[in-house]
Design a protein around this motif. Structure first.
Motif, PDB file in Angstrom:
ATOM      1  N   PRO A  48     -12.973 -14.074   4.545  1.00 21.47           N
ATOM      2  CA  PRO A  48     -14.325 -14.204   3.992  1.00 21.47           C
ATOM      3  C   PRO A  48     -15.020 -12.831   3.937  1.00 21.47           C
ATOM      4  CG  PRO A  48     -14.287 -14.962   6.274  1.00 21.47           C
ATOM      5  CD  PRO A  48     -12.864 -14.654   5.886  1.00 21.47           C
ATOM      6  N   PRO A  49     -16.029 -12.672   3.065  1.00 24.93           N
ATOM      7  CA  PRO A  49     -16.726 -11.382   2.935  1.00 24.93           C
ATOM      8  C   PRO A  49     -17.214 -10.807   4.269  1.00 24.93           C
ATOM      9  CG  PRO A  49     -17.401 -12.838   1.170  1.00 24.93           C
ATOM     10  CD  PRO A  49     -16.538 -13.652   2.102  1.00 24.93           C
ATOM     11  N   GLU A  50     -17.687 -11.660   5.183  1.00 24.97           N
ATOM     12  CA  GLU A  50     -18.208 -11.178   6.469  1.00 24.97           C
ATOM     13  C   GLU A  50     -17.128 -10.434   7.253  1.00 24.97           C
ATOM     14  OE1 GLU A  50     -19.848 -14.370   4.588  1.00 24.97           O
ATOM     15  OE2 GLU A  50     -18.123 -14.768   5.878  1.00 24.97           O
ATOM     16  N   LYS A  51     -15.912 -10.977   7.242  1.00 27.42           N
ATOM     17  CA  LYS A  51     -14.809 -10.330   7.962  1.00 27.42           C
ATOM     18  C   LYS A  51     -14.421  -9.026   7.263  1.00 27.42           C
ATOM     19  CE  LYS A  51     -10.279 -11.116  10.046  1.00 27.42           C
ATOM     20  NZ  LYS A  51      -9.105 -11.995  10.097  1.00 27.42           N
ATOM     21  N   LEU A  52     -14.482  -9.022   5.938  1.00 28.57           N
ATOM     22  CA  LEU A  52     -14.165  -7.799   5.192  1.00 28.57           C
ATOM     23  C   LEU A  52     -15.180  -6.702   5.506  1.00 28.57           C
ATOM     24  CD1 LEU A  52     -13.170  -9.248   1.696  1.00 28.57           C
ATOM     25  CD2 LEU A  52     -11.665  -8.599   3.599  1.00 28.57           C
ATOM     26  N   ALA A  53     -16.447  -7.074   5.630  1.00 30.71           N
ATOM     27  CA  ALA A  53     -17.491  -6.095   5.959  1.00 30.71           C
ATOM     28  C   ALA A  53     -17.232  -5.499   7.345  1.00 30.71           C
ATOM     29  CB  ALA A  53     -18.867  -6.754   5.907  1.00 30.71           C
ATOM     30  N   LYS A  54     -16.839  -6.338   8.288  1.00 27.13           N
ATOM     31  CA  LYS A  54     -16.529  -5.886   9.645  1.00 27.13           C
ATOM     32  C   LYS A  54     -15.337  -4.919   9.607  1.00 27.13           C
ATOM     33  CE  LYS A  54     -17.218  -9.218  12.538  1.00 27.13           C
ATOM     34  NZ  LYS A  54     -16.988 -10.477  13.243  1.00 27.13           N
ATOM     35  N   PHE A  55     -14.317  -5.285   8.831  1.00 27.45           N
ATOM     36  CA  PHE A  55     -13.106  -4.470   8.652  1.00 27.45           C
ATOM     37  C   PHE A  55     -13.479  -3.110   8.057  1.00 27.45           C
ATOM     38  CE2 PHE A  55      -8.850  -4.314   6.095  1.00 27.45           C
ATOM     39  CZ  PHE A  55      -8.203  -3.619   7.106  1.00 27.45           C
ATOM     40  N   ARG A  56     -14.238  -3.127   6.969  1.00 27.20           N
ATOM     41  CA  ARG A  56     -14.649  -1.896   6.283  1.00 27.20           C
ATOM     42  C   ARG A  56     -15.428  -0.989   7.239  1.00 27.20           C
ATOM     43  NH1 ARG A  56     -19.149  -3.145   2.345  1.00 27.20           N
ATOM     44  NH2 ARG A  56     -20.184  -3.280   4.347  1.00 27.20           N
ATOM     45  N   ASP A  57     -16.392  -1.574   7.941  1.00 25.21           N
ATOM     46  CA  ASP A  57     -17.246  -0.768   8.813  1.00 25.21           C
ATOM     47  C   ASP A  57     -16.488  -0.234  10.029  1.00 25.21           C
ATOM     48  OD1 ASP A  57     -19.167  -1.408   6.958  1.00 25.21           O
ATOM     49  OD2 ASP A  57     -20.162  -2.908   8.216  1.00 25.21           O
ATOM     50  N   LYS A  58     -15.651  -1.065  10.640  1.00 24.89           N
ATOM     51  CA  LYS A  58     -14.890  -0.660  11.834  1.00 24.89           C
ATOM     52  C   LYS A  58     -13.925   0.472  11.511  1.00 24.89           C
ATOM     53  CE  LYS A  58     -11.952  -2.530  15.512  1.00 24.89           C
ATOM     54  NZ  LYS A  58     -10.645  -1.917  15.384  1.00 24.89           N
ATOM     55  N   GLU A  59     -13.283   0.404  10.342  1.00 24.01           N
ATOM     56  CA  GLU A  59     -12.252   1.388   9.976  1.00 24.01           C
ATOM     57  C   GLU A  59     -12.754   2.461   9.003  1.00 24.01           C
ATOM     58  OE1 GLU A  59      -9.548   1.408  11.650  1.00 24.01           O
ATOM     59  OE2 GLU A  59      -9.739  -0.588  12.556  1.00 24.01           O
ATOM     60  N   SER A  60     -14.048   2.447   8.663  1.00 24.54           N
ATOM     61  CA  SER A  60     -14.632   3.409   7.702  1.00 24.54           C
ATOM     62  C   SER A  60     -13.865   3.425   6.387  1.00 24.54           C
ATOM     63  CB  SER A  60     -14.669   4.818   8.298  1.00 24.54           C
ATOM     64  OG  SER A  60     -15.394   4.806   9.496  1.00 24.54           O
ATOM     65  N   LEU A  61     -13.562   2.236   5.865  1.00 23.73           N
ATOM     66  CA  LEU A  61     -12.795   2.124   4.622  1.00 23.73           C
ATOM     67  C   LEU A  61     -13.681   2.438   3.420  1.00 23.73           C
ATOM     68  CD1 LEU A  61     -10.858  -1.152   5.487  1.00 23.73           C
ATOM     69  CD2 LEU A  61     -10.052   1.211   5.706  1.00 23.73           C
ATOM     70  N   ARG A  62     -13.108   3.134   2.441  1.00 27.64           N
ATOM     71  CA  ARG A  62     -13.837   3.477   1.214  1.00 27.64           C
ATOM     72  C   ARG A  62     -13.256   2.789  -0.012  1.00 27.64           C
ATOM     73  NH1 ARG A  62     -13.635   9.035  -0.148  1.00 27.64           N
ATOM     74  NH2 ARG A  62     -11.652   9.160   0.914  1.00 27.64           N
ATOM     75  N   ILE A  63     -12.371   1.839   0.207  1.00 24.65           N
ATOM     76  CA  ILE A  63     -11.794   1.091  -0.908  1.00 24.65           C
ATOM     77  C   ILE A  63     -12.569  -0.212  -1.079  1.00 24.65           C
ATOM     78  CG2 ILE A  63      -9.492   2.103  -0.719  1.00 24.65           C
ATOM     79  CD1 ILE A  63      -8.655  -0.307   0.951  1.00 24.65           C
ATOM     80  N   THR A  64     -12.477  -0.816  -2.241  1.00 27.16           N
ATOM     81  CA  THR A  64     -13.152  -2.085  -2.497  1.00 27.16           C
ATOM     82  C   THR A  64     -12.319  -3.218  -1.910  1.00 27.16           C
ATOM     83  OG1 THR A  64     -14.073  -1.187  -4.539  1.00 27.16           O
ATOM     84  CG2 THR A  64     -14.027  -3.591  -4.334  1.00 27.16           C
ATOM     85  N   LEU A  65     -12.938  -4.019  -1.053  1.00 24.13           N
ATOM     86  CA  LEU A  65     -12.251  -5.164  -0.448  1.00 24.13           C
ATOM     87  C   LEU A  65     -12.837  -6.444  -1.028  1.00 24.13           C
ATOM     88  CD1 LEU A  65     -12.272  -4.005   3.285  1.00 24.13           C
ATOM     89  CD2 LEU A  65     -10.385  -3.841   1.648  1.00 24.13           C
ATOM     90  N   LEU A  66     -11.969  -7.318  -1.519  1.00 22.88           N
ATOM     91  CA  LEU A  66     -12.423  -8.570  -2.125  1.00 22.88           C
ATOM     92  C   LEU A  66     -11.880  -9.767  -1.368  1.00 22.88           C
ATOM     93  CD1 LEU A  66     -11.981  -7.759  -5.933  1.00 22.88           C
ATOM     94  CD2 LEU A  66     -13.980  -7.407  -4.479  1.00 22.88           C
ATOM     95  N   ALA A  67     -12.695 -10.832  -1.337  1.00 23.27           N
ATOM     96  CA  ALA A  67     -12.340 -12.071  -0.644  1.00 23.27           C
ATOM     97  C   ALA A  67     -11.781 -13.087  -1.626  1.00 23.27           C
ATOM     98  CB  ALA A  67     -13.589 -12.644   0.042  1.00 23.27           C
ATOM     99  N   ASP A  68     -10.640 -13.656  -1.289  1.00 22.85           N
ATOM    100  CA  ASP A  68      -9.987 -14.682  -2.109  1.00 22.85           C
ATOM    101  C   ASP A  68      -9.602 -15.855  -1.189  1.00 22.85           C
ATOM    102  OD1 ASP A  68      -8.712 -15.980  -4.236  1.00 22.85           O
ATOM    103  OD2 ASP A  68      -6.849 -14.844  -4.006  1.00 22.85           O
ATOM    104  N   PRO A  69     -10.635 -16.532  -0.610  1.00 21.33           N
ATOM    105  CA  PRO A  69     -10.346 -17.567   0.385  1.00 21.33           C
ATOM    106  C   PRO A  69      -9.512 -18.739  -0.134  1.00 21.33           C
ATOM    107  CG  PRO A  69     -12.696 -17.500  -0.125  1.00 21.33           C
ATOM    108  CD  PRO A  69     -12.063 -16.334  -0.817  1.00 21.33           C
ATOM    109  N   ASP A  70      -9.649 -19.100  -1.411  1.00 23.44           N
ATOM    110  CA  ASP A  70      -8.838 -20.218  -1.925  1.00 23.44           C
ATOM    111  C   ASP A  70      -7.502 -19.739  -2.496  1.00 23.44           C
ATOM    112  OD1 ASP A  70      -9.561 -19.103  -4.337  1.00 23.44           O
ATOM    113  OD2 ASP A  70     -10.815 -20.783  -4.976  1.00 23.44           O
ATOM    114  N   LYS A  71      -7.260 -18.425  -2.416  1.00 27.46           N
ATOM    115  CA  LYS A  71      -6.003 -17.778  -2.824  1.00 27.46           C
ATOM    116  C   LYS A  71      -5.630 -17.981  -4.297  1.00 27.46           C
ATOM    117  CE  LYS A  71      -4.297 -18.577   1.861  1.00 27.46           C
ATOM    118  NZ  LYS A  71      -5.244 -19.667   2.149  1.00 27.46           N
ATOM    119  N   LYS A  72      -6.587 -18.319  -5.135  1.00 24.67           N
ATOM    120  CA  LYS A  72      -6.296 -18.521  -6.562  1.00 24.67           C
ATOM    121  C   LYS A  72      -5.836 -17.226  -7.239  1.00 24.67           C
ATOM    122  CE  LYS A  72      -8.693 -22.730  -7.949  1.00 24.67           C
ATOM    123  NZ  LYS A  72      -8.192 -23.426  -6.799  1.00 24.67           N
TER     124      LYS A  72
END
Length: 155
Positions: free
Chosen positions: A75-99
């Motif tokens: 989910p986006p919330e986990k991606l935000a945590k991931f981005r902030d914790k690791e100082s990521l500069r790439i775009t992370l997108l959420a695909d929870p239903d895996k479509k």
């Protein structure tokens, strides 16, 4: 099971929320090359290594006209945590239903310690400026993968 993408195929269109909940579409990148990669889960060792490798090489990739998008079922919330914790500069997108993950043939049967199960297959698809698949790599390793892409693209 979706057929694996091949060079010359039209990359499946998508619109997904990013780490901040904003909608991002593949169409937003028309006229630019984009590396779309699929990974199983944020904040896990292999996925962290891969995301950090992409971030560390973003100047090389961006300088050659490539944007980088990472897609996972998180989910986006986990991606935000991931981005902030690791100082990521790439775009992370959420695909929870895996479509989208399924449309790119990055979801399917995996084997681990003799057990077979369904999951995200670590995959990378390079999309050209016209939205066509330039190359599609499946079952890639988290470590050393970004260096291989840079070498394969001649950057």
């Amino acid at each position: 099971m979706t057929e694996r993408l091949e060079p010359g195929d039209v990359a499946p269109a998508f619109t997904l929320p990013d780490a901040d909940g904003n909608e991002v579409s593949l169409a937003d990148y028309k006229g630019r090359k984009v590396i779309v990669y699929f990974y199983p889960a944020a904040l896990t060792p292999g996925c962290t290594k891969q995301a950090c490798d992409f971030t560390d090489n973003l100047d090389v990739l961006g300088g050659a006209g490539y944007d980088v998008i990472g897609i996972s079922p998180d989910p986006p919330e986990k991606l935000a945590k991931f981005r902030d914790k690791e100082s990521l500069r790439i775009t992370l997108l959420a695909d929870p239903d895996k479509k989208v993950t399924e449309a790119y043939a990055a979801f399917g049967e995996k084997k681990n310690y003799g057990r077979t199960y369904l999951g995200v297959i670590r995959s990378t698809v390079v999309v050209d400026e016209e939205g066509k698949v330039e190359r599609a790599l499946y079952n890639v390793r988290a470590t050393g993968h970004v260096a291989k892409i840079i070498k394969d693209l001649g950057l």
